[in-house]
Design a protein around this motif. Structure first.
Motif, mmCIF file in Angstrom:
data_model
loop_
_atom_site.group_PDB
_atom_site.id
_atom_site.type_symbol
_atom_site.label_atom_id
_atom_site.label_comp_id
_atom_site.label_asym_id
_atom_site.label_seq_id
_atom_site.Cartn_x
_atom_site.Cartn_y
_atom_site.Cartn_z
ATOM 1 N N GLN A 154 29.215 15.799 50.205
ATOM 2 C CA GLN A 154 27.860 15.703 49.646
ATOM 3 C C GLN A 154 27.747 16.751 48.536
ATOM 4 O O GLN A 154 27.924 17.948 48.778
ATOM 5 C CB GLN A 154 26.815 15.987 50.730
ATOM 6 C CG GLN A 154 25.410 15.849 50.189
ATOM 7 C CD GLN A 154 24.361 16.395 51.145
ATOM 8 O OE1 GLN A 154 24.646 17.272 51.951
ATOM 9 N NE2 GLN A 154 23.160 15.870 51.044
ATOM 10 N N LEU A 155 27.491 16.282 47.316
ATOM 11 C CA LEU A 155 27.312 17.214 46.196
ATOM 12 C C LEU A 155 25.862 17.666 46.196
ATOM 13 O O LEU A 155 24.958 16.840 46.257
ATOM 14 C CB LEU A 155 27.641 16.521 44.876
ATOM 15 C CG LEU A 155 29.067 15.998 44.752
ATOM 16 C CD1 LEU A 155 29.211 15.136 43.510
ATOM 17 C CD2 LEU A 155 30.049 17.149 44.712
ATOM 18 N N TYR A 156 25.621 18.967 46.126
ATOM 19 C CA TYR A 156 24.220 19.404 46.174
ATOM 20 C C TYR A 156 23.883 20.468 45.140
ATOM 21 O O TYR A 156 22.729 20.805 44.964
ATOM 22 C CB TYR A 156 23.854 19.902 47.575
ATOM 23 C CG TYR A 156 24.520 21.185 47.990
ATOM 24 C CD1 TYR A 156 25.750 21.175 48.621
ATOM 25 C CD2 TYR A 156 23.899 22.410 47.761
ATOM 26 C CE1 TYR A 156 26.361 22.348 49.014
ATOM 27 C CE2 TYR A 156 24.497 23.584 48.152
ATOM 28 C CZ TYR A 156 25.725 23.549 48.781
ATOM 29 O OH TYR A 156 26.334 24.710 49.164
ATOM 30 N N SER A 193 24.498 20.513 41.567
ATOM 31 C CA SER A 193 25.086 20.028 40.308
ATOM 32 C C SER A 193 24.682 20.924 39.141
ATOM 33 O O SER A 193 23.707 21.679 39.212
ATOM 34 C CB SER A 193 24.718 18.575 40.062
ATOM 35 O OG SER A 193 23.345 18.431 40.015
ATOM 36 N N ARG A 221 24.293 14.834 39.342
ATOM 37 C CA ARG A 221 25.034 13.925 40.235
ATOM 38 C C ARG A 221 24.045 13.170 41.105
ATOM 39 O O ARG A 221 23.028 13.739 41.511
ATOM 40 C CB ARG A 221 25.955 14.739 41.162
ATOM 41 C CG ARG A 221 26.978 15.594 40.450
ATOM 42 C CD ARG A 221 28.148 14.767 39.997
ATOM 43 N NE ARG A 221 29.190 15.622 39.412
ATOM 44 C CZ ARG A 221 30.270 15.133 38.835
ATOM 45 N NH1 ARG A 221 30.465 13.825 38.761
ATOM 46 N NH2 ARG A 221 31.169 15.954 38.314
ATOM 47 N N TYR A 238 39.674 13.586 45.703
ATOM 48 C CA TYR A 238 38.368 12.974 45.444
ATOM 49 C C TYR A 238 38.563 11.881 44.399
ATOM 50 O O TYR A 238 39.522 11.917 43.619
ATOM 51 C CB TYR A 238 37.412 14.064 44.942
ATOM 52 C CG TYR A 238 35.948 13.720 45.056
ATOM 53 C CD1 TYR A 238 35.376 13.454 46.295
ATOM 54 C CD2 TYR A 238 35.128 13.667 43.933
ATOM 55 C CE1 TYR A 238 34.027 13.140 46.407
ATOM 56 C CE2 TYR A 238 33.776 13.364 44.031
ATOM 57 C CZ TYR A 238 33.227 13.097 45.272
ATOM 58 O OH TYR A 238 31.897 12.796 45.383
ATOM 59 N N LEU A 257 35.448 16.504 39.346
ATOM 60 C CA LEU A 257 34.327 17.425 39.518
ATOM 61 C C LEU A 257 34.600 18.651 38.649
ATOM 62 O O LEU A 257 35.751 18.935 38.305
ATOM 63 C CB LEU A 257 34.164 17.834 40.986
ATOM 64 C CG LEU A 257 33.784 16.724 41.979
ATOM 65 C CD1 LEU A 257 33.583 17.314 43.381
ATOM 66 C CD2 LEU A 257 32.526 15.995 41.540
ATOM 67 N N GLU A 266 30.667 23.471 40.512
ATOM 68 C CA GLU A 266 29.837 22.511 41.248
ATOM 69 C C GLU A 266 29.913 22.854 42.730
ATOM 70 O O GLU A 266 30.954 23.280 43.235
ATOM 71 C CB GLU A 266 30.317 21.072 40.998
ATOM 72 C CG GLU A 266 29.940 20.576 39.612
ATOM 73 C CD GLU A 266 30.038 19.068 39.477
ATOM 74 O OE1 GLU A 266 29.043 18.378 39.673
ATOM 75 O OE2 GLU A 266 31.156 18.596 39.172
ATOM 76 N N ARG A 267 28.770 22.650 43.423
ATOM 77 C CA ARG A 267 28.679 23.020 44.834
ATOM 78 C C ARG A 267 28.696 21.744 45.681
ATOM 79 O O ARG A 267 28.134 20.709 45.289
ATOM 80 C CB ARG A 267 27.370 23.769 45.090
ATOM 81 C CG ARG A 267 27.207 24.982 44.218
ATOM 82 C CD ARG A 267 27.608 26.266 44.891
ATOM 83 N NE ARG A 267 26.919 26.434 46.141
ATOM 84 C CZ ARG A 267 27.530 26.849 47.257
ATOM 85 N NH1 ARG A 267 28.825 27.076 47.280
ATOM 86 N NH2 ARG A 267 26.841 27.016 48.364
ATOM 87 N N LEU A 268 29.340 21.845 46.805
ATOM 88 C CA LEU A 268 29.393 20.676 47.670
ATOM 89 C C LEU A 268 29.526 21.072 49.131
ATOM 90 O O LEU A 268 29.824 22.220 49.459
ATOM 91 C CB LEU A 268 30.552 19.762 47.254
ATOM 92 C CG LEU A 268 31.929 20.385 47.034
ATOM 93 C CD1 LEU A 268 32.695 20.402 48.332
ATOM 94 C CD2 LEU A 268 32.689 19.581 46.006
ATOM 95 N N THR A 324 32.588 25.752 46.752
ATOM 96 C CA THR A 324 32.407 25.651 45.302
ATOM 97 C C THR A 324 33.725 25.190 44.684
ATOM 98 O O THR A 324 34.797 25.683 45.075
ATOM 99 C CB THR A 324 32.042 27.035 44.716
ATOM 100 O OG1 THR A 324 30.893 27.527 45.401
ATOM 101 C CG2 THR A 324 31.749 26.952 43.228
#
Lengths: 141, 320
Positions: A59-61, A63, A69, A90, A94, A98-100, A112
């Motif tokens: 889950q990308l959160y 962006s 995203r 993936y 990415l 970017e945080r996920l 990250t």
């Protein structure tokens, strides 16, 4: 959000969400091997990596302003772990920073992106740094 | 005043003012003695400036120590002197180059906050694009005024000017030109985090040093990626300008259509400037030889349409 999902729900989610990563044939074999991964001389890794392949959900959160995203979950393949990092395959590129959240059967971890390398079309290898150190058995349980 | 303590400034960059911050000196014709023309804090009128022009004077001199103050003055008044069509084009270009290079050098050396570097680059990007869009700039005029000793900031300024020139001839719009100029000024920002000894090393880099150097697109991207005043395309100029169409580039190893067109454009002029500038480990290569080397990599490293357009621009100028 994901932290409130229990073990069974997490496993169902991992089974249900399709994984769009297309692993090239010459990589399939390397995904079969499990155990301590030998580091290349040029990698300068701080900790030992443990090679283990797991289906996961990402889950990308967090962006970046220029690269919004869509919300939601996508399938991914975890390739290896260390105490501080994780290698993930993936389906798209990415960007660094970017945080996920990576949802594994055993645990959900926040991370990250620090690097991304194209392996093939619809297959990108992400280098993630985890938000905190984990014991391998937490990740592998 | 000794000539070693003075630096020339273009008369065309001066605006009538109640007071300038520096003493202005004059070198009369048929003389090698500088004389004080106007003390600082003394007004200079448009009539004064016109008289100087009428007498054939194009340059005045200021103390070397006041260079920074003059640079700031140039930045504050850039729109005025850039649009002054009475001043020959090469002279305005030369001044623009001095201002951009001088300012980048200052920002990079001081390691200023990223917001300030981006803000300044955006201003220069807008001014450069407007200037290039309004004037029929020839490559040979441009190249004459650029600095070709290798430093990150001189290279960044050159890549900015070259990028705008190429983008203009490829048909990009005025808004795009300004954004491309800014992205090009920032494209090597990541080199600020690379050991300076590697940047000036005068022999071949070791494998480990090469890997270290290859981090600069990622380092630059990481430094800039949270700026909401930069577009995705500008950030991709920073991140992707060392990608190759055949997937052999870095940091990601993207192929053809996965690379943003602005990054492809930046790649062409980046390599051209690198080859045609004096580097610590080799002297500059002639334009035609540099292009010959680059054409070997057309369609493997470089977008062939962009490379062809760049070649045509340079060849047209050479023919003139």
């Amino acid at each position: 959000m994901l932290d409130t999902i229990d073990l069974d729900q997490r496993r169902q989610l991992i089974e249900r969400i399709p994984c769009r990563v297309r692993v090239p044939d010459d990589w399939q074999r390397s995904l079969e091997a499990e155990g301590c991964a030998a580091s290349q001389a040029n990698e300068f890794r701080a900790g030992m990596r443990y090679r283990v392949v797991r289906r996961a959900v990402v889950q990308l959160y967090g962006s970046l302003p220029a690269f919004p995203r869509p919300e939601g979950y996508t399938g991914a393949i975890v390739q290896d772990f260390s105490r501080h990092g994780m290698g993930v395959l993936y389906h798209e590129q990415l960007f660094p920073e970017e945080r996920l959240r990576v949802l594994l059967p055993s645990i959900s971890v926040e991370a990250t992106v620090i690097r991304c390398r194209r392996v093939a079309q619809s297959c990108y290898q992400l280098g993630l740094v985890l938000d905190r150190d984990y014991r391998l058995r937490e990740l592998l349980a | 005043m000794s000539d070693k303590k003075l630096i020339p400034i273009s008369l065309a960059t001066l605006e009538p003012s109640d007071a300038l911050a520096w003493d202005l000196y004059l070198l009369p014709r048929d003389s090698n003695q500088y004389i004080l023309y106007r003390a600082s804090n003394y007004p200079i009128t448009s009539s004064d400036l016109e008289k100087l022009v009428a007498s054939g004077i194009t340059r005045l001199y200021i103390s070397r120590e006041q260079r920074a103050s003059y640079q700031q003055y140039l930045r504050d008044n850039a729109d005025a002197w850039l649009n002054n069509s009475a001043v020959p084009l090469p002279e305005r270009m030369e001044t623009l180059n001095q201002v951009v290079t001088g300012s980048l050098s200052e920002s990079f050396r001081k390691k200023e906050a990223v917001e300030r570097v981006v803000g300044q680059s955006s201003t220069f990007g807008r001014q450069t694009a407007a200037f290039f869009a309004a004037e029929p700039i020839l490559f040979e005029d441009l190249v004459r005024v650029l600095q070709h000793d290798y430093t990150t900031f001189a290279h960044s300024a050159n890549v900015c000017f070259y990028s705008v020139l190429l983008a203009k001839h490829l048909g990009f719009s005025g808004d795009d030109l300004a954004q491309i100029a800014t992205g090009a000024l920032l494209h090597d920002l990541g080199k600020l985090e690379i050991d300076p000894r590697l940047l000036v090393k005068d022999n071949r880099l070791t494998e480990a040093e090469t890997r270290e150097m290859q981090k600069h697109p990622t380092l630059g991207f990481r430094r800039l990626c949270r700026q909401d005043d930069l577009t995705a395309a500008q950030l991709l100029m920073v991140y992707q300008h060392h990608e190759r169409l055949d997937g052999g580039g870095y940091p990601v190893g993207l192929t053809n259509d996965e690379i943003h067109p602005w990054a492809k454009l930046c790649s062409v002029v980046d390599v051209f400037d690198a080859l045609t500038s004096d580097r610590p480990y080799r002297t500059a290569i002639a334009d035609d030889i540099a292009l010959g080397i680059m054409h070997r990599d057309a369609n493997t490293a470089f977008d062939s349409e962009m490379l062809t357009c760049w070649t045509r621009l340079i060849s047209t100028s050479d023919a003139n």
